[in-house]
Design an enzyme around this catalytic site. Structure first.
Site, PDB file in Angstrom:
ATOM      1  N   HIS A  37     -13.953 -28.944 -36.041  1.00  0.00           N
ATOM      2  CA  HIS A  37     -14.466 -30.156 -35.340  1.00  0.00           C
ATOM      3  C   HIS A  37     -16.085 -30.423 -35.104  1.00  0.00           C
ATOM      4  CE1 HIS A  37     -10.851 -27.925 -33.717  1.00  0.00           C
ATOM      5  NE2 HIS A  37     -10.349 -29.418 -33.334  1.00  0.00           N
ATOM      6  N   HIS A 268     -13.795 -35.773 -33.967  1.00  0.00           N
ATOM      7  CA  HIS A 268     -13.407 -34.953 -32.568  1.00  0.00           C
ATOM      8  C   HIS A 268     -12.821 -33.877 -33.902  1.00  0.00           C
ATOM      9  CE1 HIS A 268     -11.352 -32.065 -30.478  1.00  0.00           C
ATOM     10  NE2 HIS A 268      -9.983 -31.816 -31.286  1.00  0.00           N
ATOM     11  N   GLU A 417      -4.434 -18.300  -8.505  1.00  0.00           N
ATOM     12  CA  GLU A 417      -4.237 -17.212  -8.955  1.00  0.00           C
ATOM     13  C   GLU A 417      -4.740 -17.623 -10.223  1.00  0.00           C
ATOM     14  OE1 GLU A 417      -2.371 -19.518  -7.571  1.00  0.00           O
ATOM     15  OE2 GLU A 417      -1.716 -17.444  -6.107  1.00  0.00           O
ATOM     16  N   HIS A 479      10.705 -16.680  -5.211  1.00  0.00           N
ATOM     17  CA  HIS A 479       9.273 -15.287  -5.199  1.00  0.00           C
ATOM     18  C   HIS A 479       9.539 -14.232  -5.669  1.00  0.00           C
ATOM     19  CE1 HIS A 479       7.506 -18.351  -2.124  1.00  0.00           C
ATOM     20  NE2 HIS A 479       6.557 -16.868  -2.225  1.00  0.00           N
TER      21      HIS A 479
HETATM   22  C1  LIG Z   1      -5.612 -25.922 -23.106  1.00  0.00           C
HETATM   23  C2  LIG Z   1      -5.459 -26.543 -23.964  1.00  0.00           C
HETATM   24  N1  LIG Z   1      -4.656 -28.171 -24.707  1.00  0.00           N
HETATM   25  C3  LIG Z   1      -5.203 -28.641 -25.328  1.00  0.00           C
HETATM   26  C4  LIG Z   1      -6.468 -27.623 -26.692  1.00  0.00           C
HETATM   27  C5  LIG Z   1      -5.885 -29.204 -27.744  1.00  0.00           C
HETATM   28  N2  LIG Z   1      -7.281 -29.800 -28.124  1.00  0.00           N
HETATM   29  C6  LIG Z   1      -8.136 -29.210 -28.563  1.00  0.00           C
HETATM   30  S1  LIG Z   1      -9.805 -30.663 -28.562  1.00  0.00           S
HETATM   31  C7  LIG Z   1      -8.305 -31.120 -27.104  1.00  0.00           C
HETATM   32  C8  LIG Z   1      -9.388 -32.514 -26.600  1.00  0.00           C
HETATM   33  C9  LIG Z   1     -10.750 -32.272 -26.151  1.00  0.00           C
HETATM   34  O1  LIG Z   1     -10.657 -33.233 -25.333  1.00  0.00           O
HETATM   35  P1  LIG Z   1     -12.566 -33.267 -25.418  1.00  0.00           P
HETATM   36  O2  LIG Z   1     -13.570 -31.910 -24.194  1.00  0.00           O
HETATM   37  O3  LIG Z   1     -12.844 -34.600 -24.511  1.00  0.00           O
HETATM   38  O4  LIG Z   1     -13.662 -32.907 -26.474  1.00  0.00           O
HETATM   39  P2  LIG Z   1     -14.208 -33.762 -27.602  1.00  0.00           P
HETATM   40  O5  LIG Z   1     -12.817 -34.621 -28.665  1.00  0.00           O
HETATM   41  O6  LIG Z   1     -14.598 -34.278 -26.557  1.00  0.00           O
HETATM   42  O7  LIG Z   1     -15.081 -33.450 -28.412  1.00  0.00           O
HETATM   43  C10 LIG Z   1      -6.980 -31.092 -27.177  1.00  0.00           C
HETATM   44  C11 LIG Z   1      -6.414 -31.662 -26.405  1.00  0.00           C
HETATM   45  C12 LIG Z   1      -6.171 -27.247 -26.363  1.00  0.00           C
HETATM   46  N3  LIG Z   1      -7.657 -26.442 -27.204  1.00  0.00           N
HETATM   47  N4  LIG Z   1      -6.638 -26.130 -25.119  1.00  0.00           N
END
Ligand SMILES: Cc1ncc(C[n+]2csc(CCOP(=O)(O)OP(=O)(O)O)c2C)c(N)n1
Ligand SMILES: [Mg+2]
Length: 669
Positions: A37, A268, A417, A479
């Site tokens: 990334h 990204h 939680e 529960h």
């Molecule tokens: C809980 C979770 N859901 C989905 C992902 C997959 N994922 C990684 S980065 C991302 C997008 C994040 O967007 P942002 O925080 O804006 O990062 P940017 O593209 O700006 O670097 C996703 C959906 C993850 N790592 N964790």
């Protein structure tokens, strides 16, 4: 130009150059790995450079310095940002070869930052939202430790870099609400406000005004141009002064410097490509080969890594000058030491329970254990997600932490939680305290992603999960946990305890606290259970994971395996079978994971022959591994129901009679 303006201009140029080193290393490493990334590291390089060069208190030569500032990369996909920073600042184990081996097997530079892989990685991140929520625990631990030992000894900040994704996650709501309430003023979140996530512009999915959201939760908030070093520095300097946690929304361009791709989701999570990288080099005026950082620039960065050395030495001198007893306590707490009386306290509890033989819910005996431990174990920090009385996590002698008084040792986490479990990870990672807290076992699923991360990071965190079966009765199937125990047992490096009586509760606590490199879950009953271990033994039998609770008088025909409240049913069934002339052994199996670690001979001795019946008021999934050729499970197949506990055990056929019948069916007698 006057000198001040010249100096500022010089600073801006230096910072921009320093940031470009991060950009180049990141785009080149991602390109070489052919995955990763680049967008976040390139977008947040300016912010990170200002933070590391001007604010972050750290010493690259002493990465574990307890009074260092913490930096948490909540947006873990931007791992190359962190790896670049660690390399540039001169952390010993982050070599240029590690950068070149980004994402390769055995490299410290894993796809996402992994706690323990390299120094300077404060936690494992990748599951979005976990970083910011865990950092709340770190900031909480800092504030509490400072309350006890004073600013001379504990005086650091927790910085978080979070992206749009972290702030979209529901977990962030729990975290910011809680941090705002507790006035964790030393928590500073740098929000990579780039308006982009994987699917495209964030306008596809959100209309949230993050500043308003954080402000409502009691945070200090501001916007800043994330590519303006002077503005970033001013914002951080201000954030450090407020008496609230701070959000700095840094307006950035994702993939900054890649002329055709910046500002788009294309940067990204994919390599930029050779052509775009060449253009980015031109745009950034970066005329160096891949993985090459010019010497003078590397020197500037390395001096950042050494900037904190004197401060650290002064801190060390202050620690050495502490009164001996205070210093001893400080160091014991940082070391996670259980105190010299720990074993004595556990033994005394076991002796008392065996003597008095109370009929108590295991959540109640657990509360009694905690009442003894809270004074004996210096850093024990208890809490609950709004179920203090139900969970038995609040010892009578505990004091609540409030936003303005952190001297207590009990945390009211609120109905949060997930945030609670993540904060506990942060408390454990920070050091100084051993976190434990409670909720209902059925809601373990709400905490699960944080429990998993704690297991991955090998953190000692104790999750007290009460109301552990249909035995909770009238609250009904919403529960009543059924599949939770099996699903928790499926998690690597997590110890799941289901003690049968007060003695086993004391032993399970001893095991959970002694397990310094794994979290534990204690599954405890709502309903009363009799004391089964009526003869005191010094040995911690639960530490074996499973043991023969009752040996047959004659030749063993079958073995009954049970946990928790069902061990009494197994004993009753054994009596019935004995009356019929069938001798069976009864095994209590409070912790499968510990049993698995025993020698094959011990396990065989405990499990006996091929005829075995397991009894657990939960999903039978997983029991097959402990069964023989002629075996079965008396357990739950669907969800529970709303009724009294006694009626439910009858209704679902989890009874001594059923076990008795099952053994006879299997033995064909
Ligand atoms: C809980 C979770 N859901 C989905 C992902 C997959 N994922 C990684 S980065 C991302 C997008 C994040 O967007 P942002 O925080 O804006 O990062 P940017 O593209 O700006 O670097 C996703 C959906 C993850 N790592 N964790
Ligand atoms: Mg984004």
């Amino acid at each position: 130009m006057d000198t001040k303006v010249q100096q500022d201009q010089g600073r801006i140029e230096t910072r921009r150059e320093m940031a470009n080193a991060i950009r180049a290393l990141s785009m080149d490493a991602v390109q070489k790995a052919n995955s990763g990334h680049p967008g976040l590291p390139m977008g947040m390089a300016d912010v990170a450079s200002v933070l590391f060069a001007e604010f972050l208190k750290f010493d690259a030569a002493a990465p574990d310095w307890p009074d260092r500032d913490r930096f948490v990369l909540s947006a873990g996909h931007g791992s190359m940002l962190l790896y670049s920073l660690l390399y540039l600042c001169g952390y010993k184990d982050m070599t240029i070869d590690e950068i070149k081996n980004f994402r390769q097997l055995g490299a410290r530079t894993a796809g996402h930052p992994e706690y323990g892989y390299a120094q300077g990685i404060e936690m494992t991140t990748g599951p979005l939202g976990q970083g910011i929520a865990t950092a709340v625990g770190m900031a909480l631990a800092e504030k509490k430790l400072a309350a006890e030992f004073g600013k001379e000894i504990v005086d650091h900040y927790t910085y978080v870099l979070a992206g749009d994704g972290c702030l979209m996650e529901g977990l962030s709501h729990e975290a910011i609400d809680f941090a705002g309430h507790l006035k964790l003023s030393r928590l500073i979140v740098l929000f990579d406000d780039n308006g982009i996530s994987i699917d495209g512009a964030t306008s596809l999915t959100t209309s949230m005004n993050q500043l308003n959201r954080f402000e409502s939760a009691g945070w200090d908030v501001c916007y800043v141009d994330g590519h303006d070093p002077a503005a970033i520095a001013d914002a951080i300097a201000n954030a450090k002064q407020t008496d609230k946690p701070s959000l700095i929304a840094c307006k950035t361009v994702i993939g900054f410097g890649a002329p055709n791709k910046q500002g788009t989701a294309a940067t990204h999570g994919a390599p930029l490509g050779e052509a775009e990288i060449a253009l980015a080099r031109e745009t950034l005026n970066w005329n160096h080969a891949p993985f090459e950082v010019p010497e003078d620039l590397l020197k500037s960065w390395r001096s950042c890594g050494q900037r904190g050395a004197d401060t650290r030495r002064q801190w060390q001198a202050r620690v050495e000058a502490m009164p001996a007893a205070r210093r001893e306590r400080f160091e014991a707490m940082l070391g996670g030491y259980l105190g010299q009386d720990f074993q004595k306290v556990i033994l005394a509890l076991k002796q008392r329970f065996s003597d008095e033989q109370p009929k108590l819910a295991t959540r109640q005996s657990s509360q009694q254990v905690l009442e003894s431990l809270i004074d004996a174990v210096p850093g024990l920090l208890s809490g609950s997600a709004d179920l203090s009385g139900s969970n038995g996590t609040r010892p009578a002698n505990a004091a609540s932490i409030t936003p303005d008084d952190f001297s207590g040792n009990y945390i009211h986490y609120g109905v949060r939680e997930h945030g609670m479990a993540a904060a506990m990870n942060g408390i454990a990672l920070h050091g100084g305290y051993i976190p434990l807290s409670g909720t209902f076992l059925a809601f373990a699923d709400y905490s699960r992603p944080a429990i998993r991360l704690g297991a991955l990071m090998k953190q000692r965190v104790v999750h007290v999960m009460t109301h552990d079966s249909i035995g909770l009765g009238e609250d009904g199937p919403t529960h009543q946990p059924v599949e939770q125990i099996a699903s928790l047992r499926a998690m690597p490096n997590l110890k799941v305890f289901r003690p049968a009586d007060a003695v086993e509760v004391a032993e399970s606590w001893a095991c959970a606290l002694a397990e310094t490199d794994s979290p534990s879950v204690l599954c405890l009953t709502r309903q009363g259970v009799p004391t089964l271990r009526t003869r005191h033994r010094r040995e911690n039998l639960c530490a074996r994971g499973a043991y023969l609770l009752r040996e047959p008088a004659g030749r063993r025909k079958a073995t009954l395996l049970a946990t928790g409240s069902e061990v009494q049913i197994a004993l009753e069934a054994a009596d019935m079978l004995a009356r019929f002339g069938v001798e069976v052994a009864v095994v209590s199996m409070p912790c499968w994971e510990l049993f698995e670690k025993q020698s094959p001979e011990y396990r065989q001795m405990v499990l006996g022959g091929e005829c075995r019946v397991a009894i657990e008021a939960a999903s039978p999934m997983g029991w097959e591994r402990w069964l023989g050729r002629r075996s079965s499970v008396v357990g739950m197949t669907g969800f529970g129901a709303s009724a009294t506990a006694e009626d439910l055990y009858q209704h679902f056929g989890i009874t001594a009679q059923a076990v008795h019948d099952e053994v006879r069916r299997l033995l064909q007698i």
